[in-house]
Write an enzyme that holds these catalytic residues in place. Structure first.
Site, PDB file in Angstrom:
ATOM      1  N   ARG A 175     -22.584  63.743 -28.759  1.00 32.96           N
ATOM      2  CA  ARG A 175     -23.129  62.902 -27.750  1.00 32.96           C
ATOM      3  C   ARG A 175     -24.260  62.124 -28.082  1.00 32.96           C
ATOM      4  O   ARG A 175     -25.138  62.585 -28.688  1.00 32.96           O
ATOM      5  CB  ARG A 175     -23.273  63.805 -26.289  1.00 32.96           C
ATOM      6  CG  ARG A 175     -22.179  64.024 -25.704  1.00 32.96           C
ATOM      7  CD  ARG A 175     -22.438  64.924 -24.407  1.00 32.96           C
ATOM      8  NE  ARG A 175     -23.675  64.906 -23.964  1.00 32.96           N
ATOM      9  CZ  ARG A 175     -24.120  65.748 -22.575  1.00 32.96           C
ATOM     10  NH1 ARG A 175     -23.121  66.727 -22.086  1.00 32.96           N
ATOM     11  NH2 ARG A 175     -24.994  65.454 -22.138  1.00 32.96           N
ATOM     12  N   LYS A 194     -23.665  75.220 -18.855  1.00 36.95           N
ATOM     13  CA  LYS A 194     -23.081  75.021 -17.347  1.00 36.95           C
ATOM     14  C   LYS A 194     -21.652  74.423 -17.384  1.00 36.95           C
ATOM     15  O   LYS A 194     -20.738  74.738 -16.899  1.00 36.95           O
ATOM     16  CB  LYS A 194     -23.830  73.771 -16.753  1.00 36.95           C
ATOM     17  CG  LYS A 194     -25.528  74.241 -16.464  1.00 36.95           C
ATOM     18  CD  LYS A 194     -26.280  73.268 -15.655  1.00 36.95           C
ATOM     19  CE  LYS A 194     -26.296  71.942 -16.342  1.00 36.95           C
ATOM     20  NZ  LYS A 194     -27.230  71.792 -17.673  1.00 36.95           N
ATOM     21  N   ARG A 247     -30.364  67.726  -9.558  1.00 32.89           N
ATOM     22  CA  ARG A 247     -31.256  67.731 -10.720  1.00 32.89           C
ATOM     23  C   ARG A 247     -32.749  67.335 -10.295  1.00 32.89           C
ATOM     24  O   ARG A 247     -33.658  67.502 -11.054  1.00 32.89           O
ATOM     25  CB  ARG A 247     -30.865  66.953 -11.901  1.00 32.89           C
ATOM     26  CG  ARG A 247     -30.113  67.517 -12.938  1.00 32.89           C
ATOM     27  CD  ARG A 247     -29.738  66.241 -14.127  1.00 32.89           C
ATOM     28  NE  ARG A 247     -29.417  66.607 -15.195  1.00 32.89           N
ATOM     29  CZ  ARG A 247     -28.470  67.004 -15.418  1.00 32.89           C
ATOM     30  NH1 ARG A 247     -27.591  66.823 -14.850  1.00 32.89           N
ATOM     31  NH2 ARG A 247     -28.288  67.141 -17.247  1.00 32.89           N
ATOM     32  N   ARG A 277     -34.870  65.601 -22.790  1.00 29.98           N
ATOM     33  CA  ARG A 277     -33.996  66.152 -21.741  1.00 29.98           C
ATOM     34  C   ARG A 277     -34.891  67.512 -21.391  1.00 29.98           C
ATOM     35  O   ARG A 277     -34.676  67.695 -20.245  1.00 29.98           O
ATOM     36  CB  ARG A 277     -32.797  66.428 -22.214  1.00 29.98           C
ATOM     37  CG  ARG A 277     -32.071  64.825 -22.326  1.00 29.98           C
ATOM     38  CD  ARG A 277     -30.879  65.015 -22.979  1.00 29.98           C
ATOM     39  NE  ARG A 277     -29.917  65.790 -22.630  1.00 29.98           N
ATOM     40  CZ  ARG A 277     -28.862  66.469 -23.268  1.00 29.98           C
ATOM     41  NH1 ARG A 277     -28.810  66.217 -24.625  1.00 29.98           N
ATOM     42  NH2 ARG A 277     -27.740  67.218 -22.760  1.00 29.98           N
ATOM     43  N   ARG A 327     -23.611  70.957 -31.092  1.00 30.70           N
ATOM     44  CA  ARG A 327     -22.523  70.556 -29.924  1.00 30.70           C
ATOM     45  C   ARG A 327     -21.599  69.443 -30.316  1.00 30.70           C
ATOM     46  O   ARG A 327     -22.276  68.488 -30.831  1.00 30.70           O
ATOM     47  CB  ARG A 327     -22.896  70.417 -28.565  1.00 30.70           C
ATOM     48  CG  ARG A 327     -22.064  69.927 -27.680  1.00 30.70           C
ATOM     49  CD  ARG A 327     -22.376  70.172 -26.100  1.00 30.70           C
ATOM     50  NE  ARG A 327     -23.474  69.319 -25.800  1.00 30.70           N
ATOM     51  CZ  ARG A 327     -24.215  69.312 -24.535  1.00 30.70           C
ATOM     52  NH1 ARG A 327     -23.781  70.138 -23.743  1.00 30.70           N
ATOM     53  NH2 ARG A 327     -24.920  68.597 -23.952  1.00 30.70           N
TER      54      ARG A 327
HETATM   55  P1  AMP Z   1     -25.314  66.295 -18.537  1.00 35.13           P
HETATM   56  O1  AMP Z   1     -23.861  66.159 -18.891  1.00 35.13           O
HETATM   57  O2  AMP Z   1     -25.239  67.116 -17.177  1.00 35.13           O
HETATM   58  O3  AMP Z   1     -26.218  66.963 -19.646  1.00 35.13           O
HETATM   59  O4  AMP Z   1     -25.742  64.892 -18.028  1.00 35.13           O
HETATM   60  C1  AMP Z   1     -26.213  63.779 -19.123  1.00 35.13           C
HETATM   61  C2  AMP Z   1     -26.982  62.840 -18.579  1.00 35.13           C
HETATM   62  O5  AMP Z   1     -26.370  62.146 -17.514  1.00 35.13           O
HETATM   63  C3  AMP Z   1     -28.445  63.174 -18.084  1.00 35.13           C
HETATM   64  O6  AMP Z   1     -29.338  63.464 -19.038  1.00 35.13           O
HETATM   65  C4  AMP Z   1     -28.842  62.000 -17.201  1.00 35.13           C
HETATM   66  O7  AMP Z   1     -29.276  61.099 -17.654  1.00 35.13           O
HETATM   67  C5  AMP Z   1     -27.663  61.997 -16.273  1.00 35.13           C
HETATM   68  N1  AMP Z   1     -27.311  62.573 -15.287  1.00 35.13           N
HETATM   69  C6  AMP Z   1     -26.374  63.705 -14.899  1.00 35.13           C
HETATM   70  N2  AMP Z   1     -26.425  64.502 -13.866  1.00 35.13           N
HETATM   71  C7  AMP Z   1     -27.448  63.858 -13.148  1.00 35.13           C
HETATM   72  C8  AMP Z   1     -28.073  64.104 -12.057  1.00 35.13           C
HETATM   73  N3  AMP Z   1     -27.777  64.969 -11.158  1.00 35.13           N
HETATM   74  N4  AMP Z   1     -29.278  63.411 -11.522  1.00 35.13           N
HETATM   75  C9  AMP Z   1     -29.779  62.363 -12.596  1.00 35.13           C
HETATM   76  N5  AMP Z   1     -29.098  61.989 -13.640  1.00 35.13           N
HETATM   77  C10 AMP Z   1     -28.028  62.667 -14.188  1.00 35.13           C
END
Ligand code: AMP
Length: 215
Positions: A161, A14, A89, A172, A128
């Site tokens: 990360r 994404k 999400r 996840r 990554r």
């Molecule tokens: P990402 O960078 O999109 O993989 O997000 C990293 C982490 O941020 C996720 O594993 C969640 O803990 C949190 N997070 C990001 N976007 C959301 C969302 N829309 N709803 C809930 N948690 C989120």
């Protein structure tokens, strides 16, 4: 207001896709993950609340996410185009977005579901690396930087990360299956879902998405 949504499991691509689309289209990139990481680094109250959920791979509560999204959208004018990356999400977040757009006269144009099999997701996430200063994304095997550990773009330090450790990745993937995958049926029913085979190279994924956007 118009929007597209990038949907897909962790590691589906994404963020990589969004980096390209924001240069080639007028969609503004809105990544809740990036916003939360920035808040964590800045030590704001949202960041402090979000950190423990993020480090363990759990979702941050819907109310927190909807609040930061509303704030972000409100910064732009009514002609803006948004590209949501990692949001919504949960069904609750999708319904919150619908309510907000109803109020603002906004519409969702497409929901791109980036489909990648589990093995490939795991390989992508464990390899990554991210630039600490500009956020550019690399992969140890598929897209290594020219100089080990250093960003090609601005010389920033590359890091892994905290939530890309193997145990957190498995968590996840489970969270995605339980809480986020139901959005596929949710948007299919609304006629907005576009299935994209995102198992190939970033360029192949971009082409498939741009074909839909330009149709
Ligand atoms: P990402 O960078 O999109 O993989 O997000 C990293 C982490 O941020 C996720 O594993 C969640 O803990 C949190 N997070 C990001 N976007 C959301 C969302 N829309 N709803 C809930 N948690 C989120």
């Amino acid at each position: 207001m118009e929007a597209i949504i990038l949907l897909g499991g962790p590691g589906a691509g994404k963020g990589t896709l969004a980096e390209v689309l924001k240069k080639q289209t007028d969609y503004l990139h809105v990544s809740t993950g990036d916003m939360l990481r920035a808040a964590t680094q800045a030590g704001t109250s949202v960041g402090t609340e979000a950190k423990s959920y993020m480090d363990s791979g759990q979702l941050v509560p819907d109310a927190v996410i909807l609040r930061i999204i509303e704030e972000r959208i409100s910064e732009e004018n009514s002609n803006s185009h948004f590209m949501f990356d990692g949001f919504p999400r949960t069904i609750e977040q999708a319904e919150g977005l619908d309510r907000f757009f109803k109020k603002q006269g906004g519409a969702i144009n497409h929901v791109f579901n980036l489909v990648v099999d589990r093995e490939a997701l795991l390989a992508r996430l464990t390899g990554r690396r991210v630039c600490r200063s500009c956020g550019a994304v690399y992969h140890m095997a598929n897209k290594p930087p020219k100089k080990s550990g250093i960003c090609d773009i601005d010389g920033g330090e590359l890091y892994q990360r905290a939530d890309d450790s193997e145990a957190t990745i498995l968590n996840r993937l489970e969270v995605y299956k339980k809480q986020t995958a139901p959005l596929i049926a949710f948007y299919q029913q609304k006629g907005l879902l576009r299935e994209i085979n995102a198992g190939g190279s970033p360029a192949e994924t971009q082409t498939l998405v741009l074909n839909v956007l330009n149709a």
